[in-house]
Design an enzyme around this catalytic site. Structure first.
Site, PDB file in Angstrom:
ATOM      1  N   GLY A 113     -46.873  10.714  52.167  1.00  0.00           N
ATOM      2  CA  GLY A 113     -48.057  10.477  51.360  1.00  0.00           C
ATOM      3  C   GLY A 113     -49.188  11.380  51.791  1.00  0.00           C
ATOM      4  CG  MET A 122     -53.529   8.415  56.000  1.00  0.00           C
ATOM      5  SD  MET A 122     -54.079   6.700  55.926  1.00  0.00           S
ATOM      6  CE  MET A 122     -52.518   5.842  56.044  1.00  0.00           C
ATOM      7  CG  ASP A 155     -53.306   2.220  47.777  1.00  0.00           C
ATOM      8  OD1 ASP A 155     -53.509   2.334  46.557  1.00  0.00           O
ATOM      9  OD2 ASP A 155     -52.631   3.037  48.430  1.00  0.00           O
TER      10      ASP A 155
END
Length: 623
Positions: free
Chosen positions: A23, A25, A136
């Site tokens: 992802g 991050m 999220d």
């Protein structure tokens, strides 16, 4: 510095097998925990984020918070630590199954969709009760196993991530599932999570998200300003009651949504139980009026007449059109409403203005207490309540342009040095910090060196730089840490002394005769539970047993004298007579038992032998 790769060992414990996800991050790797012999999912922060100390600290704090969540529908967080290349990792439960996104794309019945989303809400409810907002929620963050059990991943970690639309503000999350307040950069709450879960429910029922657009910003704008199409208009199998639940979950105003996961779950259960709730009305659109055909003129007797008549009509029509157009241009409204963009993040404000046909003029950045990137002033002002803005129109032109809107944007409250407060009173320290623009929170701590009521230290410490308006924690001395006196009465002397010394206190022991067993504590001072300073003396009185009496020597005394003396000492005399031929021993004590000087308990019996003439019998003592 070694990087994480297949075959590498992280933190001397986790042997990396393969990458299973990636992802913006972090990367997620499948690994073997060589200590506990189990498979784990390692989430490794991208190295570029490891240089941001604030980012890393948030990542670590959120990992610790997530590790405290133990729930069947929440992924377990086992460990966190540092990789050799300097970045950070989180070790989580490895889940086998498909993502909820994959299952939605394959198609679900309304009942199946509600069953899975209900499990997501169970996880949200548990996290919210523990003070954690996910930020999220999306189908990609939910794993469903072969038994249909849904597990939510990344609890507490999404808070550390930055979405693709975070360019000016601090918006977090995935655009399709953002709540309106997230899209505007406003602080989110548990109700924001429930909006995202509402989007997931919408997608589970219709196989599409409520809003689509070409860019993340455009999607976020729709989240803020548009209402979605009802699910039942896409999937006729969705009941009116379930329709109503979804639309309430997707209300723009947080106050109009479900205020807790419990309320959301209850509404879903009711919708499944009673699906036939009345449906809301739909707006009717009026049809355009039919075109009316104008009958044509019959044939003219001469071609010239027809040409003259046609020319005349054309001139008349042109004159009418010019007159109408001139009237329109001279009487048209040259003002326009200006949308209110204050309170929004700059990127959202720009998108709102452009969506309404305005362009952005000068952007001025000023330090303010509002969050960085927030628009706090605009020119022209929003209308209403202000008057409409004038359009820019050239004389006798059909088109006008809307004015540019100048924006003033907050740079945040700014930073400042935290003043030193050590040694000040709570009142003095609070006043000093508030004058410097900081908030104050007070905690009490024990100290052997700082007088009670004075500041021991602050966090951040004096001299450190902090954001104006942020909170400074003052540690106020409560004096030395007090020791609690234990329960000593009834214990043995050695045990009592050991307990006293073990608490940093001094033992003072005295003895006293009593009916309690010898060596047992019969009194203490201070009493059990009292709070005393370290080094204080605790006095105990220990039983020496029943009082002992020394037996007097009554040999040679007359019988009556001996009996009286023994009784006076608290003893019980028992007289036995013994014949004697010695005249001087007649009527006198010739022997005793216990012998003189012996220690006996009070009330013990002492036998005395009294001489008597031969042939005489023993005479008992009168009581």
């Amino acid at each position: 510095m070694a990087e994480v790769a297949e075959g590498s060992v992280v933190d001397g414990r986790y042997r990396v097998l393969r990458r299973i996800g990636s992802g913006g991050m972090a990367d997620v790797w499948l690994a073997d925990d060589t200590h506990l012999q189990r498979r784990v999912a390692l989430k490794v922060l991208h190295p570029r984020f490891a240089q941001d100390q604030e980012f890393v600290e948030r990542f670590r704090r959120e990992a610790e918070a997530a590790a405290g969540l133990q729930h069947p529908n929440v992924v377990s967080v086992y460990d966190r630590g540092r990789v050799a290349d300097g970045t950070w990792y989180i070790a989580m439960q490895y889940l086998e199954g498909r993502t909820l996104k994959e299952i939605i794309d394959a198609g679900l019945s309304p009942e199946q969709a509600v069953g899975l989303i209900r499990q997501v809400l169970e996880a949200a409810r548990f996290a919210h009760r523990h003070g954690i907002v996910h930020r999220d929620f999306k189908p990609q963050n939910v794993i469903v196993d072969s038994d249909g059990k849904a597990t939510v991943t990344d609890f507490g970690i999404a808070r550390a991530g930055v979405s693709e639309i975070t360019q000016v503000g601090s918006v977090m999350g995935t655009p399709h599932y953002l709540s309106p307040e997230q899209a505007q950069g406003i602080d989110v709450t548990a109700v924001s999570d429930l909006y995202s879960v509402g989007v997931m429910l919408y997608e589970a029922l219709t196989r599409r998200v409520p809003f689509e657009a070409d860019s993340a910003v455009a999607i976020a704008m729709k989240q803020v300003s548009q209402m979605p199409q009802r699910p039942s208009s896409i999937n006729p199998r969705v009941s009116p009651a379930l329709d109503a639940v979804v639309m309430r979950a997707l209300e723009k105003d947080p106050g109009q949504r479900f205020q807790s996961a419990d309320a959301f779950i209850a509404a879903l259960d009711a919708a499944i139980k009673e699906p036939g709730a009345p449906a809301g009305g739909t707006a009717a659109f009026a049809a355009l009026p039919p075109v009316v055909a104008v009958p044509e003129e019959g044939p003219d007797p001469g071609e010239e007449d027809r040409k003259r008549r046609r020319t005349l009509w054309l001139l008349i029509a042109a004159a009418v059109v010019i007159g109408v157009l001139a009237g329109f241009l001279l009487t048209r409204d040259s003002t326009t409403d200006v949308p209110n963009v204050t309170g929004n993040q700059l990127n959202v404000a720009i998108a709102l203005l452009e969506q309404n046909g305005f362009s952005v003029g000068t952007i001025t950045r000023v330090e303010r207490e509002s969050p960085a990137g927030t628009v706090f002033e605009q020119d022209p002002l929003a209308s209403p309540p202000a008057d409409k803005a004038e359009l820019s129109c050239a004389f006798l032109t059909l088109f006008c342009s809307k004015p540019k809107v100048d924006l003033s944007v907050s740079e945040g409250p700014g930073n400042g040095a935290v003043p030193s407060t050590a040694g000040l009173t709570e009142e003095e320290a609070t006043e000093k910090l508030e004058e410097a623009g900081f908030g104050v929170r007070v905690e009490t701590a024990n100290s052997d060196s700082v007088e009670e009521g004075l500041v021991i230290h602050s966090e951040p410490s004096g001299g450190e730089t902090a954001t104006h308006g942020s909170e400074v924690v003052l540690a106020i001395s409560g004096g030395p840490k007090l020791a609690k006196v234990p329960v000593l009465v009834g214990t043995q002397r050695s045990v009592a002394v050991q307990q006293i010394r073990g608490r940093g206190l001094v033992a003072s022991v005295a003895e006293e005769s009593s009916s309690s067993p010898s060596g047992q504590v019969i009194r203490q001072s201070p009493s059990a539970g009292a709070q005393v300073s370290p080094g204080s003396t605790v006095s105990i009185v220990v039983s020496s047993g029943v009082e002992k009496i020394t037996v007097s020597n009554v040999i040679g005394q007359l019988r009556s004298e001996a009996v009286s003396e023994l009784r006076a000492e608290g003893l019980v005399p028992a007289v036995q007579e013994q014949e004697t031929e010695v005249p001087s021993q007649i009527g006198r004590v010739t022997d005793q038992f216990p012998p003189p000087g012996s220690k006996v308990e009070r009330g013990a019996e002492v036998t005395v032998i009294v001489g008597k003439r031969s042939a005489e019998t023993t005479i008992p003592v009168e009581p």
